[in-house]
Scaffold this motif. Sequence first.
Motif, PDB file in Angstrom:
ATOM      1  N   ALA A  24       8.221   6.495   8.634  1.00 57.70           N
ATOM      2  CA  ALA A  24       7.875   7.091   7.335  1.00 57.70           C
ATOM      3  C   ALA A  24       8.791   6.533   6.244  1.00 57.70           C
ATOM      4  O   ALA A  24       9.937   6.156   6.508  1.00 57.70           O
ATOM      5  CB  ALA A  24       8.010   8.615   7.412  1.00 57.70           C
ATOM      6  N   VAL A  25       8.267   6.496   5.033  1.00 61.54           N
ATOM      7  CA  VAL A  25       9.038   5.963   3.902  1.00 61.54           C
ATOM      8  C   VAL A  25      10.275   6.833   3.683  1.00 61.54           C
ATOM      9  O   VAL A  25      10.198   8.060   3.718  1.00 61.54           O
ATOM     10  CB  VAL A  25       8.188   5.977   2.604  1.00 61.54           C
ATOM     11  N   SER A  26      11.402   6.197   3.468  1.00 62.47           N
ATOM     12  CA  SER A  26      12.629   6.956   3.256  1.00 62.47           C
ATOM     13  C   SER A  26      13.563   6.171   2.347  1.00 62.47           C
ATOM     14  O   SER A  26      14.008   5.085   2.708  1.00 62.47           O
ATOM     15  CB  SER A  26      13.306   7.211   4.604  1.00 62.47           C
ATOM     16  N   PRO A  67       2.415   6.687   8.723  1.00 62.46           N
ATOM     17  CA  PRO A  67       3.546   7.476   9.233  1.00 62.46           C
ATOM     18  C   PRO A  67       3.866   8.721   8.411  1.00 62.46           C
ATOM     19  O   PRO A  67       4.445   9.674   8.913  1.00 62.46           O
ATOM     20  CB  PRO A  67       4.719   6.489   9.165  1.00 62.46           C
ATOM     21  N   ASP A  68       3.453   8.723   7.126  1.00 62.87           N
ATOM     22  CA  ASP A  68       3.751   9.860   6.235  1.00 62.87           C
ATOM     23  C   ASP A  68       2.593  10.860   6.142  1.00 62.87           C
ATOM     24  O   ASP A  68       2.620  11.744   5.286  1.00 62.87           O
ATOM     25  CB  ASP A  68       4.043   9.343   4.820  1.00 62.87           C
ATOM     26  N   CYS A  69       1.605  10.711   7.019  1.00 54.99           N
ATOM     27  CA  CYS A  69       0.355  11.447   6.782  1.00 54.99           C
ATOM     28  C   CYS A  69       0.475  12.956   6.864  1.00 54.99           C
ATOM     29  O   CYS A  69      -0.411  13.673   6.412  1.00 54.99           O
ATOM     30  CB  CYS A  69      -0.743  10.946   7.712  1.00 54.99           C
ATOM     31  N   SER A  92       2.008   2.142   1.140  1.00 56.54           N
ATOM     32  CA  SER A  92       1.851   2.462   2.567  1.00 56.54           C
ATOM     33  C   SER A  92       1.187   3.822   2.770  1.00 56.54           C
ATOM     34  O   SER A  92       0.787   4.156   3.876  1.00 56.54           O
ATOM     35  CB  SER A  92       3.214   2.451   3.270  1.00 56.54           C
ATOM     36  N   ARG A  93       1.076   4.596   1.709  1.00 56.38           N
ATOM     37  CA  ARG A  93       0.491   5.938   1.840  1.00 56.38           C
ATOM     38  C   ARG A  93      -0.925   6.009   1.271  1.00 56.38           C
ATOM     39  O   ARG A  93      -1.683   6.927   1.598  1.00 56.38           O
ATOM     40  CB  ARG A  93       1.389   6.969   1.154  1.00 56.38           C
ATOM     41  N   ASP A  94      -1.240   5.079   0.389  1.00 59.74           N
ATOM     42  CA  ASP A  94      -2.557   5.149  -0.244  1.00 59.74           C
ATOM     43  C   ASP A  94      -3.627   4.966   0.827  1.00 59.74           C
ATOM     44  O   ASP A  94      -3.610   3.978   1.565  1.00 59.74           O
ATOM     45  CB  ASP A  94      -2.670   4.083  -1.332  1.00 59.74           C
ATOM     46  N   THR A 137       8.508   7.294  -9.662  1.00 58.04           N
ATOM     47  CA  THR A 137       8.141   5.999  -9.075  1.00 58.04           C
ATOM     48  C   THR A 137       6.753   6.083  -8.434  1.00 58.04           C
ATOM     49  O   THR A 137       6.150   5.066  -8.134  1.00 58.04           O
ATOM     50  CB  THR A 137       9.148   5.587  -7.981  1.00 58.04           C
ATOM     51  N   ARG A 138       6.238   7.286  -8.218  1.00 58.12           N
ATOM     52  CA  ARG A 138       4.929   7.464  -7.579  1.00 58.12           C
ATOM     53  C   ARG A 138       3.799   7.845  -8.559  1.00 58.12           C
ATOM     54  O   ARG A 138       2.638   7.570  -8.308  1.00 58.12           O
ATOM     55  CB  ARG A 138       5.016   8.562  -6.512  1.00 58.12           C
ATOM     56  N   THR A 139       4.191   8.528  -9.630  1.00 58.95           N
ATOM     57  CA  THR A 139       3.184   9.051 -10.566  1.00 58.95           C
ATOM     58  C   THR A 139       3.339   8.352 -11.900  1.00 58.95           C
ATOM     59  O   THR A 139       4.417   8.433 -12.512  1.00 58.95           O
ATOM     60  CB  THR A 139       3.373  10.575 -10.730  1.00 58.95           C
ATOM     61  N   GLU A 250      15.153  13.627   6.490  1.00 61.49           N
ATOM     62  CA  GLU A 250      15.470  12.216   6.771  1.00 61.49           C
ATOM     63  C   GLU A 250      14.478  11.263   6.118  1.00 61.49           C
ATOM     64  O   GLU A 250      14.783  10.110   5.842  1.00 61.49           O
ATOM     65  CB  GLU A 250      15.505  11.956   8.281  1.00 61.49           C
ATOM     66  N   VAL A 251      13.238  11.771   5.924  1.00 61.94           N
ATOM     67  CA  VAL A 251      12.215  10.900   5.308  1.00 61.94           C
ATOM     68  C   VAL A 251      11.807  11.443   3.930  1.00 61.94           C
ATOM     69  O   VAL A 251      10.679  11.257   3.474  1.00 61.94           O
ATOM     70  CB  VAL A 251      10.985  10.723   6.236  1.00 61.94           C
ATOM     71  N   ASP A 252      12.777  12.097   3.282  1.00 58.94           N
ATOM     72  CA  ASP A 252      12.625  12.542   1.887  1.00 58.94           C
ATOM     73  C   ASP A 252      11.559  13.614   1.687  1.00 58.94           C
ATOM     74  O   ASP A 252      11.046  13.781   0.571  1.00 58.94           O
ATOM     75  CB  ASP A 252      12.287  11.359   0.945  1.00 58.94           C
TER      76      ASP A 252
HETATM   77  N1  GLY Z   1       8.383   9.975   3.009  1.00 57.90           N
HETATM   78  C1  GLY Z   1       7.722  10.686   2.003  1.00 57.90           C
HETATM   79  C2  GLY Z   1       7.279   9.815   0.908  1.00 57.90           C
HETATM   80  O1  GLY Z   1       7.920   8.801   0.668  1.00 57.90           O
HETATM   81  O2  GLY Z   1       6.303  10.057   0.255  1.00 57.90           O
END
Ligand code: GLY
Length: 263
Positions: A24-26, A67-69, A92-94, A137-139, A250-252
């Motif tokens: 997962a993204v961290s 991994p973040d699903c 990686s999440r889209d 950074t995401r929105t 650990e993965v935010d």
């Molecule tokens: N690991 C959660 C996120 O980066 O969205």
Amino acid sequence: MPGTFDRARGRALTREVSPEFADAVSSYFKTREPDFEAAKRSQEAYFAALRAHGTEVVTLPAIRGYPDCSFTEDTAVIIDDKALIPNLGHPSRDGEQESIAEYLDDSFEIARMPKGATLDGGDVVFYDDRFLVGISTRTNREGASFLADHAKEAGFGVQLLDVPESTLHLTTVCSSPRTGTIVAAEGHLRSPDLSFAEEIIWIPAEESYAANTIAYGDRLIIAEGYKKARQLMMDAGFSVTTLEMGEFREVDASLTCLSVFIG
Ligand code: GLY
């Protein structure tokens, strides 16, 4: 007339932890390799806590390659009878949002975000008459503007907040557990940005992770291990349940990341 968003938390849409969870993204909290089995146990305790507070928990299967699903909060924003389906802000999440949209399609009008706009539900906090939307950074502003159009149509206001580089999402450092109240992490958010709030409970910077809360009236769930935050919440009149969130941290990911409330 204001919209009908409420804090009922009758139903939560969740997803199993991915067997690829270790990937997962961290970017913020990581101290070691995250453990899939431990995360599954934490998630079970989380589900039990939601159920104990009266929430029906719906759990979709993990999706291979994501991994973040299990962080479904990011994949939809519910406004009245509409489900806004964002383009997630990390490549990686889209895609995680597709089966969420499919699930919600039976009960909600689905509104898809235009190409180029991005938003993670983790950047959205509902406060009384408005949605607080973090630019992060995401929105991006296009994503926030998409949400604003729908929120305004439903009678809500929208307030943009800059999410500092020190944190991933707005919900990582901010929540609104009851009408009029904001919980905010010192060192990440500033009072002038929150001047609309009737009450701000400031969480000391070293316990900032505990600013992410899930509330049921005056009953509050926070992460375990944050003594000062727990005391502050009790002083503010909440009874507090704590949950072990070490693997997810650990993965935010925080408590709210693990569900999107859909009823
Ligand atoms: N690991 C959660 C996120 O980066 O969205």
